[in-house]
Write a protein that holds these residues in place. Structure first.
Motif, PDB file in Angstrom:
ATOM      1  N   UNK A  66      24.721  82.018  43.583  1.00 32.12           N
ATOM      2  CA  UNK A  66      23.630  82.981  43.393  1.00 32.12           C
ATOM      3  C   UNK A  66      22.285  82.387  43.792  1.00 32.12           C
ATOM      4  N   UNK A  67      22.099  81.110  43.530  1.00 28.10           N
ATOM      5  CA  UNK A  67      20.806  80.492  43.863  1.00 28.10           C
ATOM      6  C   UNK A  67      20.579  80.456  45.373  1.00 28.10           C
ATOM      7  N   UNK A  68      21.646  80.378  46.126  1.00 25.55           N
ATOM      8  CA  UNK A  68      21.529  80.322  47.585  1.00 25.55           C
ATOM      9  C   UNK A  68      21.711  81.695  48.223  1.00 25.55           C
ATOM     10  N   UNK A  69      22.062  82.699  47.457  1.00 27.74           N
ATOM     11  CA  UNK A  69      22.318  84.019  48.036  1.00 27.74           C
ATOM     12  C   UNK A  69      23.442  83.950  49.053  1.00 27.74           C
ATOM     13  N   UNK A  70      24.541  83.321  48.662  1.00 28.23           N
ATOM     14  CA  UNK A  70      25.591  82.980  49.622  1.00 28.23           C
ATOM     15  C   UNK A  70      26.964  83.176  48.995  1.00 28.23           C
ATOM     16  N   UNK A  71      27.856  83.712  49.807  1.00 31.06           N
ATOM     17  CA  UNK A  71      29.247  83.847  49.408  1.00 31.06           C
ATOM     18  C   UNK A  71      30.121  83.580  50.622  1.00 31.06           C
ATOM     19  N   UNK A  72      31.347  83.185  50.365  1.00 32.39           N
ATOM     20  CA  UNK A  72      32.322  83.159  51.458  1.00 32.39           C
ATOM     21  C   UNK A  72      33.653  83.668  50.970  1.00 32.39           C
ATOM     22  N   UNK A  73      34.418  84.207  51.911  1.00 33.35           N
ATOM     23  CA  UNK A  73      35.795  84.622  51.686  1.00 33.35           C
ATOM     24  C   UNK A  73      36.678  83.696  52.510  1.00 33.35           C
TER      25      UNK A  73
END
Lengths: 110, 112
Positions: A66-73
């Motif tokens: 959340x702090x980086x505004x990042x997700x991966x699948x």
């Protein structure tokens, strides 16, 4: 509002691993979803993250920071049937609506 | 099969016309969402209803309107149709607001 970015296309070999990244900017974050969509068909739910960390579901895993505004699948042991578009969607805190990224088309080659 | 049904599956009509798309949510789901998906724009949220009441609006044109009936089915009305309205229209449902959404098979609208 939401601003969601993901790569347009990725290609990988059957049996391999592919990681689809998603970055987002949002005024109010309340969860991130990944959906799979085959051409001309309805999106189907794959995973949901609201807290930081990794969620694993069989061959599919999803990660959130959340702090980086990042997700991966992460798609492991790729199969031909995994060829599809993968949509990252962010849920808004105020009205719970989903905003979708443009989707990443994954092509699995033999 | 998600349990969400949409009719019709395909619709071909002319510019200036009006159409109604219908959605029946999964049994027990109170929330219904409508999305538009065109080739150049991806999946765009239109509107959300919960238990008969409008809860959120996205980029829905004034020519478009929707409602959710007491039996929880929903209809999306598109009027004064333009060529650019040609798209796949999806309905999704969830048990409660914010829950995982289950998508119907979509209605493919072609405006000629």
């Amino acid at each position: 509002g939401q601003n969601i970015d993901q790569p347009t296309e990725m290609t990988a070999t059957e049996g391999a691993i592919v990681q689809i990244n998603c970055t987002y900017q949002t005024s109010g974050f309340n969860g991130l979803f990944w959906y799979q969509q085959h051409a001309g068909e309805a999106p189907t739910f794959l995973s949901y993250n609201v807290l930081d960390g990794l969620e694993e579901k069989g061959r599919f895993s999803s990660f959130l920071s959340r702090s980086k505004g990042y997700s991966y699948l992460l798609l492991k042991e790729l199969q031909m049937k995994d060829s599809a578009s993968y949509l990252c969607a962010v849920r808004d805190l105020s009205d719970y609506k989903l905003s979708f990224g443009a989707g990443t088309t994954v092509t699995v080659r033999a | 099969d998600s349990g969400v049904t949409q009719t019709p599956k395909h619709l071909i009509t002319a510019t200036g016309q009006r159409v109604t798309l219908r959605c029946s949510p999964r049994s027990g789901d109170l929330s219904v969402y409508w999305y538009q998906q065109s080739l150049d724009q991806g999946l765009q949220f239109l509107i959300h209803y919960y238990n008969g009441e409008e809860r959120a609006k996205g980029n829905i044109l004034e020519r478009f309107s929707a409602q959710q009936f007491p039996d929880l089915h929903s209809e999306l009305n598109l009027s004064s149709l333009e060529l650019g309205d040609s798209a796949l229209y999806f309905c999704a449902s969830s048990v409660a607001i914010g829950d995982e959404q289950f998508f119907g098979p979509g209605t493919r609208l072609t405006v000629l």
